[in-house]
Design an enzyme around this catalytic site. Structure first.
Site, PDB file in Angstrom:
ATOM      1  N   ASP A   1      19.282  59.960  -2.826  1.00  0.00           N
ATOM      2  CA  ASP A   1      19.179  61.182  -3.614  1.00  0.00           C
ATOM      3  C   ASP A   1      19.711  62.404  -2.884  1.00  0.00           C
ATOM      4  OD1 ASP A   1      16.352  63.033  -2.859  1.00  0.00           O
ATOM      5  OD2 ASP A   1      16.858  61.219  -1.761  1.00  0.00           O
TER       6      ASP A   1
ATOM      7  N   GLU B   1      16.418  50.110   5.724  1.00  0.00           N
ATOM      8  CA  GLU B   1      16.772  51.524   5.595  1.00  0.00           C
ATOM      9  C   GLU B   1      17.990  51.671   4.696  1.00  0.00           C
ATOM     10  OE1 GLU B   1      16.163  54.560   5.463  1.00  0.00           O
ATOM     11  OE2 GLU B   1      16.039  55.299   7.508  1.00  0.00           O
ATOM     12  N   ASP B   2      18.058  52.773   3.970  1.00  0.00           N
ATOM     13  CA  ASP B   2      19.217  53.013   3.108  1.00  0.00           C
ATOM     14  C   ASP B   2      20.417  53.516   3.891  1.00  0.00           C
ATOM     15  OD1 ASP B   2      18.068  55.495   3.669  1.00  0.00           O
ATOM     16  OD2 ASP B   2      18.126  56.213   1.599  1.00  0.00           O
TER      17      ASP B   2
ATOM     18  N   ILE C   1      21.783  55.299   7.846  1.00  0.00           N
ATOM     19  CA  ILE C   1      21.595  55.789   9.213  1.00  0.00           C
ATOM     20  C   ILE C   1      22.814  56.619   9.561  1.00  0.00           C
ATOM     21  CG2 ILE C   1      21.427  55.166  11.658  1.00  0.00           C
ATOM     22  CD1 ILE C   1      19.845  52.678  10.803  1.00  0.00           C
ATOM     23  N   ASP C   2      22.560  57.865   9.996  1.00  0.00           N
ATOM     24  CA  ASP C   2      23.687  58.687  10.456  1.00  0.00           C
ATOM     25  C   ASP C   2      23.473  59.106  11.916  1.00  0.00           C
ATOM     26  OD1 ASP C   2      21.749  60.629   9.815  1.00  0.00           O
ATOM     27  OD2 ASP C   2      23.000  61.620   8.330  1.00  0.00           O
ATOM     28  N   THR C   3      22.557  60.020  12.217  1.00  0.00           N
ATOM     29  CA  THR C   3      22.369  60.440  13.610  1.00  0.00           C
ATOM     30  C   THR C   3      21.612  59.392  14.422  1.00  0.00           C
ATOM     31  OG1 THR C   3      20.246  61.547  13.237  1.00  0.00           O
ATOM     32  CG2 THR C   3      22.258  62.866  12.893  1.00  0.00           C
TER      33      THR C   3
ATOM     34  N   THR D   1      16.082  59.463  13.226  1.00  0.00           N
ATOM     35  CA  THR D   1      14.962  59.016  12.395  1.00  0.00           C
ATOM     36  C   THR D   1      14.581  57.585  12.746  1.00  0.00           C
ATOM     37  OG1 THR D   1      15.623  60.492  10.605  1.00  0.00           O
ATOM     38  CG2 THR D   1      14.187  58.646  10.026  1.00  0.00           C
TER      39      THR D   1
ATOM     40  N   PHE E   1      28.166  63.431   2.182  1.00  0.00           N
ATOM     41  CA  PHE E   1      26.818  63.292   1.637  1.00  0.00           C
ATOM     42  C   PHE E   1      26.915  62.417   0.393  1.00  0.00           C
ATOM     43  CE2 PHE E   1      22.709  64.049  -0.083  1.00  0.00           C
ATOM     44  CZ  PHE E   1      21.928  64.267   1.042  1.00  0.00           C
TER      45      PHE E   1
ATOM     46  N   ARG F   1      19.232  59.467  -8.001  1.00  0.00           N
ATOM     47  CA  ARG F   1      18.748  58.138  -7.610  1.00  0.00           C
ATOM     48  C   ARG F   1      19.093  57.079  -8.654  1.00  0.00           C
ATOM     49  NH1 ARG F   1      15.390  58.450  -3.230  1.00  0.00           N
ATOM     50  NH2 ARG F   1      14.120  60.323  -3.026  1.00  0.00           N
TER      51      ARG F   1
ATOM     52  N   LYS G   1      26.688  55.683   8.699  1.00  0.00           N
ATOM     53  CA  LYS G   1      27.658  56.772   8.582  1.00  0.00           C
ATOM     54  C   LYS G   1      28.374  57.000   9.909  1.00  0.00           C
ATOM     55  CE  LYS G   1      26.518  60.208   5.851  1.00  0.00           C
ATOM     56  NZ  LYS G   1      25.959  61.475   5.329  1.00  0.00           N
TER      57      LYS G   1
END
Length: 193
Positions: A167, A106-107, A109-111, A114, A160, A173, A138
């Site tokens: 992106d 994965e690029d 992970i915040d919350t 997903t 962000f 990107r 994050k």
């Protein structure tokens, strides 16, 4: 550029960290691996990481059976989570996951929401182990899930970010570095509601 606030991780530092992550992963995952790229933002990290895992395994006199899969996941519009996770499994042989080690690449992970949805889906196919590597984790108060990945490239502040295949509405990107997008950049490339 006027649409960027600043560079937070230069390309050379990213490459050094990817090499270290590959070494850490190669020490843990030694058998029949399915590496799953979470698209779209993870494709460049995935490519660099898989190359390094193969290179390091070969340097150590070994070989790792490696299958690659690609999963399209979307949960953002503009700079906010949509609250829903869209997962596209077209073309993935999920039955081949049974009894194998899975590495989700994965690029960002915040919350954690997903990734928890993706993990729930993957575990239905009875893999032996599932490992998650993220380039960026994050630091945010929105991580109500308290999810923690197995391997983390960088922990970053709650901004962000774009670049290195990440992106903002399909823009930026192509940047080599990881950057913070400016408010002007968000406004210029926002998708109208």
């Amino acid at each position: 550029q006027e649409y960027l606030d600043r560079v937070i991780i230069p390309h050379g530092i990213i490459q050094d960290r990817v090499e270290k992550l590959a070494s850490d992963i190669a020490r843990v995952v030694k058998d029949d691996l399915v590496a799953v790229c979470i698209l779209k933002g993870g494709y460049l990290f995935f490519s660099d990481l898989v190359k390094q895992i193969k290179r390091q395994t070969k340097q150590n006199g070994g070989s790792i059976p490696l299958k690659m899969e690609f999963m399209n996941v979307k949960s953002y519009k503009n700079d906010a989570s949509t609250g829903t996770v869209g997962v596209n499994l077209n073309g993935i042989d999920m039955d081949s996951f049974k009894g194998r080690d899975i590495l989700l690449v994965e690029d960002l992970i915040d919350t954690g929401r997903t990734m928890l949805e993706v993990l729930k889906l993957i575990k239905q196919y009875q893999p032996r182990n599932v490992y998650v590597v993220t380039l960026l984790w994050k630091r945010t108060n929105r991580n109500v899930t308290h999810y923690t990945p197995d391997f983390v490239g960088f922990t970053i502040p709650d901004h962000f970010i774009v670049g290195y295949a990440l992106d903002y509405n399909e823009h930026f990107r192509d940047l080599d570095h990881i950057c913070v997008i400016s408010e002007k950049g968000k406004a210029a490339f926002a998708i109208p509601s």
